[in-house]
Design an enzyme around this catalytic site. Structure first.
Site, short mmCIF file in Angstrom:
data_model
loop_
_atom_site.label_atom_id
_atom_site.label_comp_id
_atom_site.label_asym_id
_atom_site.label_seq_id
_atom_site.Cartn_x
_atom_site.Cartn_y
_atom_site.Cartn_z
N LYS A 142 -5.21 9.47 -8.49
CA LYS A 142 -4.82 9.82 -7.13
C LYS A 142 -5.07 11.32 -6.98
O LYS A 142 -4.24 12.15 -7.37
CB LYS A 142 -3.34 9.48 -6.90
N HIS A 202 0.82 -1.20 0.00
CA HIS A 202 0.00 0.00 0.00
C HIS A 202 0.86 1.27 0.00
O HIS A 202 0.62 2.18 -0.79
CB HIS A 202 -0.92 -0.01 1.23
N HIS A 235 2.95 6.09 -1.92
CA HIS A 235 3.61 7.23 -1.29
C HIS A 235 5.14 7.12 -1.40
O HIS A 235 5.84 7.49 -0.46
CB HIS A 235 3.20 7.33 0.18
#
Length: 380
Positions: free
Chosen positions: A310, A248, A264
């Site tokens: 995103k 993730h 990220h």
């Protein structure tokens, strides 16, 4: 406010001792929310209903005990799950945050593999991104890629090689069960072996051992890291293990084929952009956030990946895998809250770190609060 009278039975209750934490909070009820919030993050979606609910429905909860000890009537305390998950308040920096800031500064100072902006890599911010949604990706404020140059020789270093080898081990769409092959498991362990040898992870391990949060034995410590980052779990809406903290945070996932979640990490972003899978749409900024800087190491941005959007993401840029891995592990194990405020180098940052069932990382990423006036630092 008069001091409440506590009996021996009261003092035997763990929730009463928690009142000591109130000394670090400006508003006692905000502290109560901070206690409640972790309960709502780890998959316990039924902790509170959507409608306003009186705290006397939960008389044994530590936060309720504190509320009553402060002399507040039960009927005056109404709370919703939305308040827990999306609080409007921001905690002031407390003592534990200052201690953590010192640790993060030490990690920063020992990130020997960090790239230098403008020298080892260059980015092009271009325009401010507009409002995007999974149904509308037509608002593009950047006609060019984000990265204009990266010195890829850094990718030959051990930690970068080990990190990059993991990026193709996952199914991006949540709902698709992950199958970990023996080869992929070996790559996970090789990555951990490379991490624990770095100065950053040695610093974190020593600190966690001193705090009795991690085992001193290195084999057991790596088992703890594996559980936190690589053990699979079922993300929301899935009945089978389809996600992990590492996937993730560092690789990224898609939900329903139209929404990007997680993602990220700057290395993954650069490599995917190089392959043509990323369309950078501009930087993100609001009224309360500082303007982005091409020579700084934190950026909020919008992009599309594969067929997903995103709308807003936040990443470190140019830092080493070991810095992020050490930082996020440190925050996960030391802070019971979703957000912790740290100051280091030129940055005042909130590290968001959601726990999943208190065992795994659900997500974690930096949010830039402001730049610090610290001209003594040579590299930002």
């Amino acid at each position: 406010m008069s001091s409440p009278c506590l009996s021996a039975e009261d003092l035997a209750c763990p929730g009463v001792w928690a009142i000591l934490e109130l000394l670090t909070w400006a508003n006692p009820f905000e502290w109560a929310l901070s206690v409640l919030r972790p309960r709502a993050v780890g998959g316990c979606s039924n902790v509170f209903p959507t409608q306003p609910t009186r705290l006397d429905r939960y008389p044994e909860h530590p936060a309720v005990i504190v509320h009553l000890l402060l002399g507040q009537p039960q009927a005056s305390a109404y709370i919703t799950r939305a308040q827990i998950e999306r609080p409007s308040w921001t905690p002031t920096m407390i003592e534990s945050d200052r201690e953590l800031s010192a640790m993060v500064q030490e990690l920063w100072d020992n990130d020997i593999n960090r790239l230098r902006p403008g020298t080892d890599y260059r980015i092009s911010l271009q325009g401010k991104a507009g409002n995007l949604s999974p149904m509308n990706d037509g608002n593009d404020a950047a006609g060019l890629p984000l990265f204009t140059y990266v010195d890829e020789s850094i990718f030959k270093k051990e930690t970068f090689l080990a990190f990059i080898s993991l990026l193709d081990n996952y199914e991006s769409d949540t709902g698709e069960p992950e199958v970990v092959t023996p080869e992929e498991e070996a790559e996970n362990h090789k990555f951990l072996d490379s991490m624990v040898k770095t100065p950053a992870m040695k610093i974190v391990h020593k600190y966690l051992v001193a705090k009795k949060l991690s085992p001193e034995d290195m084999t057991k410590f790596k088992e703890q890291l594996y559980r936190i980052w690589f053990e699979l779990y079922a993300r929301r809406g899935s009945s089978k293990p389809d996600s992990s903290g590492f996937e993730h945070v560092f690789v990224g996932e898609t939900r329903g084929g139209r929404t990007v979640i997680g993602f990220h990490n700057w290395i993954q972003l650069y490599l995917q952009e190089k392959l043509g899978h990323i369309d950078y749409k501009g930087y993100s900024v609001n009224a309360n956030s500082p303007q982005p800087d091409e020579n700084k190491h934190i950026l909020a941005l919008q992009f599309s990946w594969k067929n997903g959007i995103k709308p807003k993401g936040s990443i470190f840029i140019g830092v080493s895998p070991e810095f992020e891995f050490a930082l996020y592990t440190l925050c996960f194990l030391t802070s019971p809250n979703e957000r912790v405020r740290v100051s280091f180098s030129l940055y005042d940052v909130e590290i968001v770190c959601h726990h999943y069932n208190q065992k795994h990382i659900g997500t974690t990423y930096p949010v830039l609060v402001k730049y610090q006036n610290n001209e003594k630092k040579i590299h930002s």
